[in-house]
Design an enzyme around this catalytic site. Structure first.
Site, PDB file in Angstrom:
ATOM      1  N   LYS A 195       5.926   1.793   0.984  1.00  0.00           N
ATOM      2  CA  LYS A 195       6.045   0.556   0.207  1.00  0.00           C
ATOM      3  C   LYS A 195       4.728  -0.197   0.326  1.00  0.00           C
ATOM      4  O   LYS A 195       4.295  -0.548   1.420  1.00  0.00           O
ATOM      5  CB  LYS A 195       7.192  -0.294   0.740  1.00  0.00           C
ATOM      6  CG  LYS A 195       7.313  -1.625  -0.004  1.00  0.00           C
ATOM      7  CD  LYS A 195       8.520  -2.419   0.436  1.00  0.00           C
ATOM      8  CE  LYS A 195       8.616  -3.721  -0.339  1.00  0.00           C
ATOM      9  NZ  LYS A 195       9.780  -4.516   0.049  1.00  0.00           N
ATOM     10  N   ARG A 205      10.388 -11.700  -6.813  1.00  0.00           N
ATOM     11  CA  ARG A 205      10.383 -12.857  -5.905  1.00  0.00           C
ATOM     12  C   ARG A 205      10.798 -14.124  -6.660  1.00  0.00           C
ATOM     13  O   ARG A 205      11.396 -15.023  -6.064  1.00  0.00           O
ATOM     14  CB  ARG A 205       9.008 -12.998  -5.251  1.00  0.00           C
ATOM     15  CG  ARG A 205       8.714 -11.818  -4.303  1.00  0.00           C
ATOM     16  CD  ARG A 205       7.331 -11.893  -3.688  1.00  0.00           C
ATOM     17  NE  ARG A 205       7.009 -10.667  -2.945  1.00  0.00           N
ATOM     18  CZ  ARG A 205       5.804 -10.371  -2.467  1.00  0.00           C
ATOM     19  NH1 ARG A 205       4.796 -11.227  -2.648  1.00  0.00           N
ATOM     20  NH2 ARG A 205       5.583  -9.243  -1.821  1.00  0.00           N
ATOM     21  N   LYS A 217       1.983  -9.972   2.834  1.00  0.00           N
ATOM     22  CA  LYS A 217       2.757  -8.942   3.530  1.00  0.00           C
ATOM     23  C   LYS A 217       1.884  -7.760   3.949  1.00  0.00           C
ATOM     24  O   LYS A 217       2.397  -6.680   4.233  1.00  0.00           O
ATOM     25  CB  LYS A 217       3.924  -8.506   2.641  1.00  0.00           C
ATOM     26  CG  LYS A 217       4.896  -9.652   2.307  1.00  0.00           C
ATOM     27  CD  LYS A 217       6.213  -9.164   1.696  1.00  0.00           C
ATOM     28  CE  LYS A 217       7.204 -10.313   1.509  1.00  0.00           C
ATOM     29  NZ  LYS A 217       8.524  -9.848   1.016  1.00  0.00           N
ATOM     30  N   GLU A 233       4.051   7.882   7.274  1.00  0.00           N
ATOM     31  CA  GLU A 233       5.322   7.161   7.114  1.00  0.00           C
ATOM     32  C   GLU A 233       6.456   8.139   6.782  1.00  0.00           C
ATOM     33  O   GLU A 233       7.568   8.024   7.308  1.00  0.00           O
ATOM     34  CB  GLU A 233       5.204   6.124   5.987  1.00  0.00           C
ATOM     35  CG  GLU A 233       4.298   4.942   6.310  1.00  0.00           C
ATOM     36  CD  GLU A 233       4.959   3.930   7.247  1.00  0.00           C
ATOM     37  OE1 GLU A 233       6.133   4.097   7.612  1.00  0.00           O
ATOM     38  OE2 GLU A 233       4.282   2.949   7.618  1.00  0.00           O
ATOM     39  N   LYS A 248       7.194   2.954  -3.533  1.00  0.00           N
ATOM     40  CA  LYS A 248       7.345   1.709  -4.272  1.00  0.00           C
ATOM     41  C   LYS A 248       6.029   0.948  -4.286  1.00  0.00           C
ATOM     42  O   LYS A 248       5.428   0.799  -3.225  1.00  0.00           O
ATOM     43  CB  LYS A 248       8.423   0.878  -3.568  1.00  0.00           C
ATOM     44  CG  LYS A 248       8.625  -0.500  -4.139  1.00  0.00           C
ATOM     45  CD  LYS A 248       9.660  -1.216  -3.325  1.00  0.00           C
ATOM     46  CE  LYS A 248       9.825  -2.610  -3.892  1.00  0.00           C
ATOM     47  NZ  LYS A 248      10.768  -3.406  -3.164  1.00  0.00           N
ATOM     48  N   SER A 274       9.855  -4.726 -10.464  1.00  0.00           N
ATOM     49  CA  SER A 274      10.009  -5.814 -11.435  1.00  0.00           C
ATOM     50  C   SER A 274       8.779  -6.005 -12.316  1.00  0.00           C
ATOM     51  O   SER A 274       8.899  -6.133 -13.541  1.00  0.00           O
ATOM     52  CB  SER A 274      10.330  -7.107 -10.688  1.00  0.00           C
ATOM     53  OG  SER A 274       9.328  -7.405  -9.725  1.00  0.00           O
ATOM     54  N   TYR A 313      15.011  -1.405 -13.394  1.00  0.00           N
ATOM     55  CA  TYR A 313      15.696  -2.439 -14.180  1.00  0.00           C
ATOM     56  C   TYR A 313      15.960  -1.963 -15.601  1.00  0.00           C
ATOM     57  O   TYR A 313      16.693  -2.608 -16.347  1.00  0.00           O
ATOM     58  CB  TYR A 313      14.870  -3.736 -14.174  1.00  0.00           C
ATOM     59  CG  TYR A 313      14.605  -4.194 -12.751  1.00  0.00           C
ATOM     60  CD1 TYR A 313      15.591  -4.882 -12.044  1.00  0.00           C
ATOM     61  CD2 TYR A 313      13.421  -3.871 -12.092  1.00  0.00           C
ATOM     62  CE1 TYR A 313      15.388  -5.253 -10.721  1.00  0.00           C
ATOM     63  CE2 TYR A 313      13.202  -4.237 -10.777  1.00  0.00           C
ATOM     64  CZ  TYR A 313      14.189  -4.922 -10.096  1.00  0.00           C
ATOM     65  OH  TYR A 313      13.998  -5.270  -8.788  1.00  0.00           O
TER      66      TYR A 313
END
Ligand code: PBG
Length: 324
Positions: A195, A205, A217, A233, A248, A274, A313
């Site tokens: 991610k 958000r 982040k 990972e 992602k 998004s 979405y």
């Protein structure tokens, strides 16, 4: 000329015969935003066509999707400011509206695959995925306890897949052990494995009102410049007991999806986030491109890159197109 590749493109029948990738509604997980209360459906302004629903209306939305062949849903809570605190304590409260709604969804549609999100940000006054100390550091090991409590309360509702989206080290193993100790050895984990610290999460958000109050982040989400780090990972999450590995965002990271697919036996998921949705919708609204064609091409590209599962979405709308 002996070889003319165009011969295999000369009719729709031949093109379809040699088609390498086929998108189906079975590939999709549809992310949904859950509101507290009753009978509310509120548009997300930065995501045209996407709404936040209270559980009663979300049940109707799920029913429509099931009829279209979309069988999997990832439910995110929209948490009001008054419920937020430093330790995200509402995330492990079995009386919180999110947990009650998950139970309701699962009892109404036991056949649907329901995924949940594990991270502190929607419930945290800091808007970070982990605990923030007085110096602004995101604490890794202390956060694991909060994540495990959250995962356990979610698992108790009977949901199918836990989605740790926080990027703390060691959380897959930590959550797996707590689930197993409590008899939830059949609850799956879809690890947000690679991610990235991406600008494409902006509209999400907005939808959740979960942007970080300070800082960014970058100390836990991955650097967009790195590809091979995703293999570290992936190896860890697989060893720690993940059932799926997720990349992602999706469209800006097709190379990472491909890399993980080539180097892993586990199913690979990709989150068409998004911002990637909003880009297509905004351009289509302006008449700058054919929104439906761009949507289908985006989803197809994610699958072609190697994704077995696509969180998007677009899931409901694409299912309507696939049905035609
Ligand atoms: C947070 C979380 C994010 C998304 C899913 N879970 C945002 C973030 O990391 O800030 C983004 C999804 C999207 O943009 O569609 N744990």
């Amino acid at each position: 000329m002996l070889i003319r590749p165009r011969r295999n493109r000369k009719s729709a029948a031949i093109r379809e015969m040699v088609e390498e990738t086929t998108l189906t509604t079975k590939d999709f997980i549809f992310p949904l935003f859950l509101l507290e209360g009753k009978n509310k459906k509120v548009a997300v302004d930065s995501m045209p066509g996407i709404y936040r629903f209270t559980v009663d209306l979300m049940l109707k939305e799920i029913e429509e999707c099931l009829q279209l062949g979309v069988k999997a849903f990832d439910v995110f809570p929209v948490v009001e400011e008054k419920h937020k605190d430093k330790m995200a304590s509402k995330s492990a409260d079995e009386n919180f509206f999110y947990i009650k709604a998950l139970k309701e969804i699962k009892s109404k549609f036991p056949e649907a695959c329901i995924m949940t999100d594990v991270a502190m940000d929607p419930y945290s006054t800091d808007g970070h995925d982990g605990i923030v100390d007085e110096n602004g550091n995101i604490l890794n090991d202390e956060t694991l306890d909060v994540l495990a409590d959250m995962a356990l309360v979610q698992a108790e509702t009977g949901i199918d897949i836990i989605g740790p989206s926080d990027m703390m080290d060691g959380r897959v193993e930590f959550i797996r052990e707590v689930l197993d100790e409590n008899g939830f050895e059949n609850t799956s984990i879809m690890s947000y494995c690679a991610k990235y610290a991406s600008a494409f999460y902006g509209p999400f958000r907005d939808a959740l009102d979960s942007a970080p109050k300070s800082g960014d982040k970058k100390t836990y989400q991955m650097n967009p410049a790195n590809k091979y780090e995703a293999l570290i990972e992936a190896e860890l999450d697989a060893q720690e007991g993940a059932d799926f590995l997720m990349v992602k965002p999706a469209l800006a990271y097709l190379d990472v999806i491909h890399l993980l697919k080539e180097n892993n036996e586990l199913p690979i998921a990709a989150y068409n986030v998004s911002g990637e949705y909003s880009l297509v919708k905004a351009a289509a609204e302006k008449g700058w491109l054919d929104g439906e064609a761009a949507m289908m091409e985006s989803l197809l590209s994610i699958k072609r890159a190697g994704a077995d599962v696509i969180l998007s979405y677009f899931a409901k709308e694409a299912a309507q197109v696939l049905r035609k």
